[in-house]
Design an enzyme around this catalytic site. Structure first.
Site, short mmCIF file in Angstrom:
data_model
loop_
_atom_site.label_atom_id
_atom_site.label_comp_id
_atom_site.label_asym_id
_atom_site.label_seq_id
_atom_site.Cartn_x
_atom_site.Cartn_y
_atom_site.Cartn_z
N HIS A 174 13.36 -19.28 -44.60
CA HIS A 174 14.27 -18.78 -43.56
C HIS A 174 14.16 -19.63 -42.31
CE1 HIS A 174 10.43 -17.06 -42.30
NE2 HIS A 174 10.93 -17.17 -41.08
N HIS A 230 14.03 -24.49 -37.41
CA HIS A 230 13.32 -25.08 -38.56
C HIS A 230 13.19 -24.06 -39.68
CE1 HIS A 230 10.37 -22.55 -36.64
NE2 HIS A 230 9.77 -22.49 -37.82
O1 ACK Z 1 7.97 -19.87 -39.88
P1 ACK Z 1 8.52 -19.10 -38.77
O2 ACK Z 1 9.70 -19.56 -38.03
O3 ACK Z 1 7.36 -18.72 -37.74
O4 ACK Z 1 8.81 -17.62 -39.28
C1 ACK Z 1 7.79 -16.75 -38.91
C2 ACK Z 1 8.36 -15.43 -38.46
O5 ACK Z 1 8.49 -15.50 -37.05
C3 ACK Z 1 7.47 -14.24 -38.83
O6 ACK Z 1 6.17 -14.48 -38.45
C4 ACK Z 1 7.97 -16.72 -36.57
N1 ACK Z 1 7.19 -16.42 -35.37
C5 ACK Z 1 6.01 -15.72 -35.29
N2 ACK Z 1 5.62 -15.61 -34.01
C6 ACK Z 1 6.55 -16.24 -33.25
C7 ACK Z 1 6.71 -16.46 -31.85
N3 ACK Z 1 5.82 -16.02 -30.97
N4 ACK Z 1 7.81 -17.15 -31.45
C8 ACK Z 1 8.70 -17.61 -32.32
N5 ACK Z 1 8.62 -17.44 -33.65
C9 ACK Z 1 7.55 -16.76 -34.12
C10 ACK Z 1 7.15 -17.31 -37.68
#
Ligand code: ACK
Length: 220
Positions: free
Chosen positions: A68, A151
């Site tokens: 995703h 990403h």
């Molecule tokens: O791989 P990602 O984009 O990085 O997808 C997961 C998703 O949310 C569930 O954990 C993203 N994520 C986690 N914490 C944050 C944050 N503080 N800011 C932005 N994205 C985050 C994580």
């Protein structure tokens, strides 16, 4: 009431359809396999893992589940701006719709493995205005174009949180913006591979991968 409070998801994002997930997993594993065998990669191994020993990249990165592209991390409403995001008209209007994401590059660091997503103007309507600024460990990212952080996480090293993938991408893009050309090390079938130092590798795809994805949310 309390029902409303729990109604916010863990995160919003585009969820890649299953047919393209398999294709991307194959392409990305092939890339890791090839990268592993390149002399240039071996030459910089110490920058990558802190050790001169070879690493098996396919084992090094743990798979991440459903592919995703996060738009807004809400943490069930605890994250700053979560409620405002969920209430945006564009978010409501697009919820459940299919979009065509363009994966324009693959990147590898000692912490994460990801694909850069190049968002269209329409897709940027769903992108939070402060997403780049919120990466506090990369202050210079605040001046990167909106959507720079977009990403798909393809894998993380053991013990590394998924949020790191977007941060690593911002670090690479910041170096580019500062005028660092990187070291163009290889023309691969998939595109041009560039080394940005301290274990950071970026493969610009000759042909971006077009990935159909559903804009939705994850509750967990
Ligand atoms: O791989 P990602 O984009 O990085 O997808 C997961 C998703 O949310 C569930 O954990 C993203 N994520 C986690 N914490 C944050 C944050 N503080 N800011 C932005 N994205 C985050 C994580």
């Amino acid at each position: 009431g309390s029902l409303e409070e729990v109604a916010l998801p863990f995160y919003f994002g585009w969820f890649l359809l299953s047919s393209i997930q398999d294709k991307i997993k194959c392409t990305s594993m092939d890339f890791l396999k090839t990268l592993d065998t390149l002399e240039a990669f071996k030459k910089h191994l110490i920058d990558f893992s802190g050790k001169a020993e070879e690493v098996d990249l396919e084992q090094y990165f743990q798979p991440t589940g459903i592919l995703h592209c996060t738009t807004k991390f809400c943490n069930y409403g605890k994250a700053e701006g979560a409620k405002d995001y969920a209430e945006k008209q564009a978010v409501k209007d697009s919820y459940g719709s299919i979009f065509d994401l363009s994966l324009s590059a693959l990147f590898v660091t000692p912490r994460t493995f990801g694909a850069r997503v190049s968002l269209t103007e329409e897709q940027l309507q769903l992108w939070p205005a402060d997403a780049e600024k919120q990466a506090e460990s990369v202050p210079a990212a605040a001046s990167l174009p909106l959507g720079s952080r977009a990403h798909v996480t393809l894998g993380c090293a053991e013990g590394v949180e998924h949020v790191q993938t977007g941060v690593d991408l911002l670090e690479i893009l910041t170096l580019q913006q500062e005028g660092q050309q990187g070291e163009q090390v290889e023309e691969m079938e998939l595109g041009t591979l560039t080394y940005y130092g301290t274990g950071k590798w970026l493969l610009n795809l000759r042909e971006p991968i077009s990935a159909p994805a559903c804009f939705s949310s994850f509750y967990g």
